[in-house]
Design a protein around this motif. Structure first.
Motif, mmCIF file in Angstrom:
data_model
loop_
_atom_site.group_PDB
_atom_site.id
_atom_site.type_symbol
_atom_site.label_atom_id
_atom_site.label_comp_id
_atom_site.label_asym_id
_atom_site.label_seq_id
_atom_site.Cartn_x
_atom_site.Cartn_y
_atom_site.Cartn_z
ATOM 1 N N ILE A 66 0.848 -1.193 0.000
ATOM 2 C CA ILE A 66 0.000 0.000 0.000
ATOM 3 C C ILE A 66 0.883 1.242 0.000
ATOM 4 O O ILE A 66 1.810 1.357 0.803
ATOM 5 N N GLU A 67 0.609 2.161 -0.862
ATOM 6 C CA GLU A 67 1.373 3.390 -0.958
ATOM 7 C C GLU A 67 0.503 4.584 -0.570
ATOM 8 O O GLU A 67 -0.619 4.718 -1.053
ATOM 9 N N VAL A 68 1.054 5.398 0.309
ATOM 10 C CA VAL A 68 0.396 6.652 0.665
ATOM 11 C C VAL A 68 1.128 7.757 -0.087
ATOM 12 O O VAL A 68 2.210 8.204 0.298
ATOM 13 N N THR A 69 0.579 8.161 -1.213
ATOM 14 C CA THR A 69 1.269 9.100 -2.110
ATOM 15 C C THR A 69 0.741 10.519 -2.020
ATOM 16 O O THR A 69 1.373 11.431 -2.545
ATOM 17 N N ASN A 70 -0.393 10.705 -1.359
ATOM 18 C CA ASN A 70 -0.985 12.041 -1.341
ATOM 19 C C ASN A 70 -1.514 12.352 0.056
ATOM 20 O O ASN A 70 -2.172 11.526 0.686
ATOM 21 N N ILE A 71 -1.214 13.520 0.551
ATOM 22 C CA ILE A 71 -1.705 14.010 1.840
ATOM 23 C C ILE A 71 -2.364 15.350 1.602
ATOM 24 O O ILE A 71 -1.741 16.277 1.045
ATOM 25 N N ASP A 72 -3.627 15.465 1.997
ATOM 26 C CA ASP A 72 -4.341 16.728 1.823
ATOM 27 C C ASP A 72 -4.521 17.411 3.173
ATOM 28 O O ASP A 72 -4.137 16.892 4.224
ATOM 29 N N GLN A 73 -5.125 18.579 3.138
ATOM 30 C CA GLN A 73 -5.290 19.358 4.367
ATOM 31 C C GLN A 73 -6.255 18.695 5.349
ATOM 32 O O GLN A 73 -6.115 18.876 6.555
ATOM 33 N N ASP A 74 -7.206 17.937 4.846
ATOM 34 C CA ASP A 74 -8.123 17.238 5.752
ATOM 35 C C ASP A 74 -7.377 16.194 6.581
ATOM 36 O O ASP A 74 -7.677 16.011 7.774
ATOM 37 N N ASP A 75 -6.412 15.500 5.967
ATOM 38 C CA ASP A 75 -5.615 14.526 6.711
ATOM 39 C C ASP A 75 -4.839 15.200 7.836
ATOM 40 O O ASP A 75 -4.776 14.702 8.968
ATOM 41 N N VAL A 76 -4.249 16.342 7.528
ATOM 42 C CA VAL A 76 -3.475 17.074 8.536
ATOM 43 C C VAL A 76 -4.383 17.595 9.638
ATOM 44 O O VAL A 76 -4.068 17.504 10.830
ATOM 45 N N THR A 77 -5.535 18.127 9.256
ATOM 46 C CA THR A 77 -6.462 18.683 10.248
ATOM 47 C C THR A 77 -6.967 17.607 11.204
ATOM 48 O O THR A 77 -7.030 17.817 12.420
ATOM 49 N N ASN A 78 -7.327 16.440 10.666
ATOM 50 C CA ASN A 78 -7.822 15.353 11.514
ATOM 51 C C ASN A 78 -6.740 14.846 12.464
ATOM 52 O O ASN A 78 -7.018 14.544 13.634
ATOM 53 N N ALA A 79 -5.515 14.753 11.984
ATOM 54 C CA ALA A 79 -4.423 14.304 12.843
ATOM 55 C C ALA A 79 -4.102 15.334 13.914
ATOM 56 O O ALA A 79 -3.818 14.985 15.070
ATOM 57 N N LYS A 158 6.093 12.807 14.493
ATOM 58 C CA LYS A 158 5.009 11.971 15.007
ATOM 59 C C LYS A 158 3.683 12.320 14.345
ATOM 60 O O LYS A 158 2.830 11.450 14.146
ATOM 61 N N LEU A 159 3.507 13.602 13.981
ATOM 62 C CA LEU A 159 2.298 13.992 13.262
ATOM 63 C C LEU A 159 2.255 13.343 11.882
ATOM 64 O O LEU A 159 1.204 12.847 11.444
ATOM 65 N N LEU A 160 3.388 13.294 11.208
ATOM 66 C CA LEU A 160 3.446 12.654 9.894
ATOM 67 C C LEU A 160 3.154 11.161 10.002
ATOM 68 O O LEU A 160 2.406 10.604 9.184
ATOM 69 N N THR A 161 3.747 10.488 10.969
ATOM 70 C CA THR A 161 3.502 9.047 11.132
ATOM 71 C C THR A 161 2.042 8.779 11.479
ATOM 72 O O THR A 161 1.482 7.760 11.066
ATOM 73 N N LYS A 162 1.409 9.686 12.216
ATOM 74 C CA LYS A 162 -0.003 9.530 12.531
ATOM 75 C C LYS A 162 -0.860 9.636 11.266
ATOM 76 O O LYS A 162 -1.819 8.867 11.081
ATOM 77 N N ILE A 163 -0.524 10.557 10.387
ATOM 78 C CA ILE A 163 -1.271 10.711 9.134
ATOM 79 C C ILE A 163 -1.112 9.469 8.260
ATOM 80 O O ILE A 163 -2.088 8.967 7.677
ATOM 81 N N ILE A 164 0.113 8.950 8.176
ATOM 82 C CA ILE A 164 0.349 7.740 7.379
ATOM 83 C C ILE A 164 -0.407 6.552 7.960
ATOM 84 O O ILE A 164 -0.998 5.746 7.221
ATOM 85 N N THR A 165 -0.412 6.435 9.292
ATOM 86 C CA THR A 165 -1.143 5.340 9.938
ATOM 87 C C THR A 165 -2.635 5.421 9.641
ATOM 88 O O THR A 165 -3.279 4.406 9.348
ATOM 89 N N ASN A 166 -3.198 6.611 9.701
ATOM 90 C CA ASN A 166 -4.630 6.780 9.410
ATOM 91 C C ASN A 166 -4.957 6.383 7.976
ATOM 92 O O ASN A 166 -5.991 5.751 7.714
#
Length: 337
Positions: A66-79, A158-166
């Protein structure tokens, strides 16, 4: 001044405990040199990692594919919304509060930064440096094995790893055998005569709350609250009635209030916290019968002797012995036996 102390004693004790924790938290380990620490920490996690089996009979997606290639503002806001306050920062000294309340501009910059990191598959070098704090547990202070290490990582990492985990959890399913990374424990599907039995994490049976996670303290706390309510109802007409002797009021306590707190106590294992809870509740009622308060500084043992009431934990232990003898006398054909 004395009345002011008793009115603020809860805040005063909180302040004292906080000062004690601050003093005991940091211990200088001057007896251990740097070479000893380096050898100990280098061998601490040097065990071989078991090979991950490639069998996939349940059609569960391989997390490595599984590849996480895109992070949007909603992902950051939720994390950011799930970050906890008052957590120690890493070497960059950026706390979670600064990230959470940085506003829309900061969210946009974080989104750009995280997207660039995923695209280049490389994190900043500063994020690879952490702070290791060694907390002394017990034993000899010159032995590294008696210390527990706590690593302070960069909060942005840790915020980045949380976004990837989600994102990974949204694209894959967790096996039923796995308990980690779950918000709720797994439950088996139970059927009776073709009907699925509903499963709950908590229910009340015979007035006693029972939980699936074995929270015995919560169960005893609810019993203690009910006992205190009954004691409050009897406080004026009986427990403080001077026309009734203390021995009689003590017998009323033993017959009406104590059984509520000690219900099912013969078959449960009480912890020190539960024992302290029941003893505190009992002494509150006995002091009402005696007409005293904590300010009078009368020993609890003396109050029990006046009221002719045995200490509640000793009474429970005696009841357990009686119950055990009762079970032992039963025939082996009995269901309980």
């Amino acid at each position: 001044m004395e009345s002011d102390f008793y009115g603020l004693q809860k805040d005063i004790w909180k302040f004292i405990r906080r000062q004690r924790s601050d003093l005991n938290e940091i211990i200088k380990a001057e007896a251990i040199d740097d070479d000893t620490w380096s050898k100990y920490l280098s061998t601490l996690y040097s065990s071989n990692i078991a090979e991950v089996p490639t069998d996939n009979t349940r059609n569960i997606p391989d997390i490595r594919s599984i590849e996480v290639t895109n992070i949007d503002q909603d992902d950051v806001t939720n994390a950011l919304r799930n970050l906890k306050n008052r957590k120690s920062a890493g070497r960059d000294q950026i706390p979670n509060e600064l990230l959470k309340y940085g506003g829309t501009a900061l969210i946009e910059e974080l989104t750009k930064l995280f997207s660039k990191i995923l695209k280049n598959q490389k994190i900043p070098a500063e994020w690879k440096v952490s702070i290791l704090i060694l907390m002394f547990k017990k034993g000899a202070r010159n032995d590294p094995n008696n210390y527990r290490g706590i690593t302070l990582l960069s909060t942005t990492l840790k915020l980045l790893t949380k976004i990837i985990t989600n994102n990974l959890l949204a694209k894959t399913s967790i096996a039923e055998e796995q308990q980690g990374f779950r918000t709720e424990p797994t439950r088996c599907k139970l059927e009776l005569e073709g009907k699925v039995i509903e499963q709950v994490s908590q229910f009340t049976y015979l007035g006693i709350p029972t939980t699936s996670y074995g929270d015995l303290y919560h169960e005893v706390l609810q019993q203690t609250i009910k006992a205190n309510k009954i004691a409050g109802c009897l406080k004026g007409p009986i427990l403080r009635n001077k026309h009734i002797s203390k021995q009689v009021r003590g017998r009323i306590y033993k017959a009406v209030i104590r059984p509520i707190m000690t219900y099912t106590s013969e078959t449960r294992a009480d912890t020190s916290k539960i024992k302290s809870l029941m003893e505190t509740s009992e002494m509150r009622t006995l002091r009402t019968i005696e007409g005293t308060t904590l300010r009078d500084r009368i020993p609890s043992k003396q109050i029990r002797e006046r009221c002719k009431v045995k200490e509640i934990n000793e009474w429970i232990q005696h009841r357990r012995s009686e119950w055990n003898n009762h079970i032992s006398r039963m025939e082996t054909t009995r269901i309980v036996e």
